[in-house]
Design a protein around this motif. Structure first.
Motif, PDB file in Angstrom:
ATOM      1  N   MET A 157       0.838  -1.180   0.000  1.00 19.67           N
ATOM      2  CA  MET A 157       0.000   0.000   0.000  1.00 19.67           C
ATOM      3  C   MET A 157       0.888   1.250   0.000  1.00 19.67           C
ATOM      4  SD  MET A 157      -3.139  -1.110   0.148  1.00 19.67           S
ATOM      5  CE  MET A 157      -3.925  -2.664   0.404  1.00 19.67           C
ATOM      6  N   ASN A 158       0.631   2.121  -0.937  1.00 20.30           N
ATOM      7  CA  ASN A 158       1.445   3.326  -1.076  1.00 20.30           C
ATOM      8  C   ASN A 158       0.912   4.528  -0.324  1.00 20.30           C
ATOM      9  OD1 ASN A 158       3.297   2.068  -2.771  1.00 20.30           O
ATOM     10  ND2 ASN A 158       1.997   2.408  -4.548  1.00 20.30           N
ATOM     11  N   ASN A 159      -0.417   4.595  -0.181  1.00 16.80           N
ATOM     12  CA  ASN A 159      -1.025   5.701   0.564  1.00 16.80           C
ATOM     13  C   ASN A 159      -2.423   5.314   1.019  1.00 16.80           C
ATOM     14  OD1 ASN A 159      -2.914   6.373  -1.541  1.00 16.80           O
ATOM     15  ND2 ASN A 159      -1.264   7.420  -2.626  1.00 16.80           N
ATOM     16  N   ILE A 160      -3.057   6.212   1.678  1.00 20.61           N
ATOM     17  CA  ILE A 160      -4.363   5.984   2.295  1.00 20.61           C
ATOM     18  C   ILE A 160      -5.439   5.656   1.251  1.00 20.61           C
ATOM     19  CG2 ILE A 160      -5.298   8.338   2.338  1.00 20.61           C
ATOM     20  CD1 ILE A 160      -4.909   6.416   5.466  1.00 20.61           C
ATOM     21  N   TYR A 161      -5.223   6.130   0.012  1.00 23.62           N
ATOM     22  CA  TYR A 161      -6.227   5.954  -1.032  1.00 23.62           C
ATOM     23  C   TYR A 161      -6.333   4.524  -1.533  1.00 23.62           C
ATOM     24  CZ  TYR A 161      -5.566  10.993  -0.970  1.00 23.62           C
ATOM     25  OH  TYR A 161      -5.438  12.293  -0.572  1.00 23.62           O
ATOM     26  N   ASP A 162      -5.441   3.667  -1.091  1.00 22.74           N
ATOM     27  CA  ASP A 162      -5.490   2.259  -1.482  1.00 22.74           C
ATOM     28  C   ASP A 162      -6.527   1.461  -0.679  1.00 22.74           C
ATOM     29  OD1 ASP A 162      -3.430   2.663  -3.318  1.00 22.74           O
ATOM     30  OD2 ASP A 162      -1.879   2.154  -1.863  1.00 22.74           O
ATOM     31  N   PHE A 163      -7.149   2.087   0.320  1.00 17.43           N
ATOM     32  CA  PHE A 163      -8.063   1.377   1.219  1.00 17.43           C
ATOM     33  C   PHE A 163      -9.523   1.694   0.924  1.00 17.43           C
ATOM     34  CE2 PHE A 163      -4.053   1.642   3.387  1.00 17.43           C
ATOM     35  CZ  PHE A 163      -3.891   0.366   3.884  1.00 17.43           C
ATOM     36  N   THR A 164     -10.361   0.705   1.227  1.00 14.98           N
ATOM     37  CA  THR A 164     -11.812   0.882   1.197  1.00 14.98           C
ATOM     38  C   THR A 164     -12.317   0.527   2.588  1.00 14.98           C
ATOM     39  OG1 THR A 164     -11.968   0.363  -1.151  1.00 14.98           O
ATOM     40  CG2 THR A 164     -13.978   0.095   0.150  1.00 14.98           C
TER      41      THR A 164
ATOM     42  N   VAL B 150     -16.795   2.452   1.148  1.00 16.33           N
ATOM     43  CA  VAL B 150     -16.340   3.789   0.787  1.00 16.33           C
ATOM     44  C   VAL B 150     -14.851   3.735   0.462  1.00 16.33           C
ATOM     45  CG1 VAL B 150     -16.065   6.174   1.584  1.00 16.33           C
ATOM     46  CG2 VAL B 150     -18.040   4.827   2.357  1.00 16.33           C
ATOM     47  N   PRO B 151     -14.497   3.867  -0.808  1.00 16.37           N
ATOM     48  CA  PRO B 151     -13.076   3.928  -1.141  1.00 16.37           C
ATOM     49  C   PRO B 151     -12.494   5.243  -0.605  1.00 16.37           C
ATOM     50  CG  PRO B 151     -14.442   3.669  -3.132  1.00 16.37           C
ATOM     51  CD  PRO B 151     -15.349   3.959  -1.988  1.00 16.37           C
ATOM     52  N   LEU B 152     -11.363   5.153   0.070  1.00 14.94           N
ATOM     53  CA  LEU B 152     -10.757   6.389   0.574  1.00 14.94           C
ATOM     54  C   LEU B 152     -10.260   7.271  -0.563  1.00 14.94           C
ATOM     55  CD1 LEU B 152      -9.037   5.314   3.899  1.00 14.94           C
ATOM     56  CD2 LEU B 152     -11.286   6.345   3.521  1.00 14.94           C
ATOM     57  N   LEU B 153     -10.227   6.727  -1.767  1.00 14.14           N
ATOM     58  CA  LEU B 153      -9.931   7.521  -2.958  1.00 14.14           C
ATOM     59  C   LEU B 153     -10.946   8.670  -3.099  1.00 14.14           C
ATOM     60  CD1 LEU B 153      -7.953   7.639  -5.336  1.00 14.14           C
ATOM     61  CD2 LEU B 153      -9.543   6.188  -6.621  1.00 14.14           C
ATOM     62  N   ASN B 154     -12.145   8.489  -2.523  1.00 18.38           N
ATOM     63  CA  ASN B 154     -13.161   9.557  -2.527  1.00 18.38           C
ATOM     64  C   ASN B 154     -12.672  10.817  -1.809  1.00 18.38           C
ATOM     65  OD1 ASN B 154     -14.779   7.637  -3.703  1.00 18.38           O
ATOM     66  ND2 ASN B 154     -16.286   7.556  -2.064  1.00 18.38           N
ATOM     67  N   TYR B 155     -11.665  10.664  -0.961  1.00 17.76           N
ATOM     68  CA  TYR B 155     -11.141  11.791  -0.179  1.00 17.76           C
ATOM     69  C   TYR B 155      -9.848  12.353  -0.767  1.00 17.76           C
ATOM     70  CZ  TYR B 155     -14.482  10.235   3.325  1.00 17.76           C
ATOM     71  OH  TYR B 155     -15.634   9.873   3.984  1.00 17.76           O
ATOM     72  N   GLN B 156      -9.520  11.925  -1.977  1.00 13.19           N
ATOM     73  CA  GLN B 156      -8.274  12.393  -2.598  1.00 13.19           C
ATOM     74  C   GLN B 156      -8.255  13.918  -2.643  1.00 13.19           C
ATOM     75  OE1 GLN B 156      -7.498  10.606  -6.400  1.00 13.19           O
ATOM     76  NE2 GLN B 156      -5.309  10.911  -6.161  1.00 13.19           N
ATOM     77  N   ASN B 157      -7.084  14.479  -2.416  1.00 16.01           N
ATOM     78  CA  ASN B 157      -6.843  15.926  -2.401  1.00 16.01           C
ATOM     79  C   ASN B 157      -7.465  16.640  -1.207  1.00 16.01           C
ATOM     80  OD1 ASN B 157      -5.312  15.837  -4.806  1.00 16.01           O
ATOM     81  ND2 ASN B 157      -7.225  15.715  -5.963  1.00 16.01           N
ATOM     82  N   LYS B 158      -7.847  15.897  -0.185  1.00 15.05           N
ATOM     83  CA  LYS B 158      -8.314  16.485   1.074  1.00 15.05           C
ATOM     84  C   LYS B 158      -7.292  16.183   2.165  1.00 15.05           C
ATOM     85  CE  LYS B 158     -13.282  16.467   0.338  1.00 15.05           C
ATOM     86  NZ  LYS B 158     -13.554  17.885   0.513  1.00 15.05           N
TER      87      LYS B 158
END
Length: 159
Positions: free
Chosen positions: A1-8, A17-25
């Motif tokens: 895992m490279n960052n938080i956005y790799d998790f659901t 909820v994919p944490l990718l939904n929070y990208q750039n926050k």
């Protein structure tokens, strides 16, 4: 895992909820409990969220019952408690474990990226906080005793 956005993760109504939904926050991720001496920190978390949400802050609360069994309710009871007592508007997720063999993978990642005192991965108690930058990297870990308002300057640096 490279960052938080790799998790659901799963929210409090059972949706993935994919944490990718929070990208750039900028994210503040917190393990919470309803019957803890630190529960009033919900108010401080809501205040931070209201103050900075327009600039890109999201607060993610993960109820946990691993510390003194201080979060015994189900998802509906937890949400009801938060609404009634703190009127929270930030995101509330399903109850999870943050330590041990059943720890949520997100918390395994968070504790690996930002260790506690003396290099410990283990979460010591409710309301441990993790600050994540806009690129999805864990920037800092805050102990239970750190009140949300004490995190403002660090949040402002990332916004």
């Amino acid at each position: 895992m490279n960052n938080i956005y790799d998790f659901t993760v799963t929210n409090n109504i059972g949706e993935s909820v994919p944490l990718l939904n929070y990208q750039n926050k900028v994210l503040l991720i917190v393990n919470t409990a309803s019957a803890c001496g630190f529960t009033p920190q919900y108010a401080g978390l809501e205040q931070l969220y209201q103050q900075y949400k327009e600039q890109g802050l999201a607060v993610l609360a993960f109820p946990c019952n691993q510390f003194g069994e201080q979060e015994q309710g189900n998802a509906e009871q937890i949400k009801g408690f938060c609404d009634l007592n703190f009127n929270i508007s930030f995101d509330l997720f399903n109850k999870i474990d943050v330590n041990g063999e059943n720890a949520d993978p997100l918390y395994d990642y968070l504790t690996e990226q930002a260790k506690g005192i003396l290099g410990s991965k283990r979460i010591k108690w409710n309301f441990t906080k993790f600050l994540i930058n806009r690129q999805g990297k864990v920037v800092k870990r805050y102990a239970t005793l750190t009140k949300p308002e004490k995190i403002s300057a660090d949040i402002e640096e990332l916004l």
